[in-house]
Scaffold this active site. Structure first.
Site, mmCIF file in Angstrom:
data_model
loop_
_atom_site.group_PDB
_atom_site.id
_atom_site.type_symbol
_atom_site.label_atom_id
_atom_site.label_comp_id
_atom_site.label_asym_id
_atom_site.label_seq_id
_atom_site.Cartn_x
_atom_site.Cartn_y
_atom_site.Cartn_z
ATOM 1 N N GLU A 1 0.829 -1.203 0.000
ATOM 2 C CA GLU A 1 0.000 0.000 0.000
ATOM 3 C C GLU A 1 0.869 1.261 0.000
ATOM 4 O OE1 GLU A 1 -4.235 -0.598 0.971
ATOM 5 O OE2 GLU A 1 -3.378 -0.934 2.959
ATOM 6 N N GLU B 1 -5.022 -8.913 2.746
ATOM 7 C CA GLU B 1 -6.070 -8.580 3.697
ATOM 8 C C GLU B 1 -7.302 -9.482 3.595
ATOM 9 O OE1 GLU B 1 -3.378 -5.100 3.623
ATOM 10 O OE2 GLU B 1 -4.172 -6.496 2.135
#
Length: 266
Positions: A120, A140
């Protein structure tokens, strides 16, 4: 020079090098690390002598993502960092380049794991170099979580949508070669040389006119999501003032005189 127990800061010429420095935890994000990152971005933007930033990790690892225990404030003796995050609940998003965009170009030098929060942060950088043994991925969904560091918005804008959705929905790891093929990184180099390549690229950036470099970066980012008509209008708005600078005149003179240009940010 800013820095914390988990983030080291160095100067290499006109480049600021920020190193995630928690190798015993695969550079998992902690409060001191994030506070140092935030300070590093601000320091780079505040210093006109800094023309680029390189982000890398220590110990052959880039970043393995969030350390939830550390982010809750446990496992660190840095009371000042805890206080800063209480005072500014948005600080971690600024550090991770979700809610902050440095005006200087940011080049990532990735070795080893660059997963979850590491992938990210990577999406907030501008140019990316990876060692061949680097790994990437957004894990995730495998843990019932959501990648709220910006990936559902940024990743489909940076790589083809089908590849973005595959990475987001499968949660599988990606090799550096695969990351290069889909465009997540621009260079794949032998292991241990990512930082050298990133500094080489930074030196090329540093040799250019800083006002032009920063205006080009800002225009590319601000034009995202605009129609072509509006984007082209923005380009003129950002580009015309640069063409009237003393640096633009110096660039033309230097070319005519066959000498290196000396840019003065003017």
């Amino acid at each position: 020079m800013p820095g914390t127990e988990h983030l080291t800061v160095d100067r290499v010429g006109a480049t600021l090098v920020l190193t995630l420095n928690r190798p015993e935890a695969r550079n998992a994000l902690s409060l001191p690390m994030l506070a140092g990152l935030h300070d590093g971005w601000l320091a780079a933007d505040a210093d006109d002598d800094i023309r680029s930033v390189v982000l890398t990790g220590a110990g052959g690892c880039f970043c393995s993502g969030m350390d939830l225990k550390a982010l809750a404030g446990r496992g660190t003796r840095d009371e000042a960092a805890r206080a800063r995050f209480k005072a500014d609940p948005d600080l971690h998003w600024k550090a991770m380049l979700r809610h902050h965009r440095p005006r200087k170009p940011v080049i990532a030098a990735v070795e080893g794991p660059c997963v979850a929060g590491g992938t990210e942060i990577l999406q907030g950088t501008d140019i990316r170099v990876a060692g061949r043994g680097a790994t990437f991925g957004l894990f995730e969904v495998r843990r019932g979580l959501f990648p709220i560091g910006g990936s559902t918005v940024r990743l489909p804008r940076q790589i083809p949508r089908t590849h973005a959705l595959e990475m987001l929905l499968t949660g599988r790891p990606y090799t550096a070669d695969e990351a290069g093929r889909i465009g997540l990184v621009g260079h794949v180099v032998p292991d241990g040389t990512a930082l050298d390549k990133a500094l080489e690229i930074a030196e090329l950036v540093n040799g250019n006119a800083p006002l032009a470099v920063e205006a080009v970066k800002a225009c590319v980012l601000d034009a995202e999501g605009l129609s072509e008509r509006d984007g082209l209008a923005l380009e003129l708005e950002r580009g015309r003032p640069v063409l009237g600078t003393a640096d633009a005149r110096e660039g033309a003179r230097a070319f005519a005189e066959k000498r290196p240009a000396v840019y003065r940010r003017a």
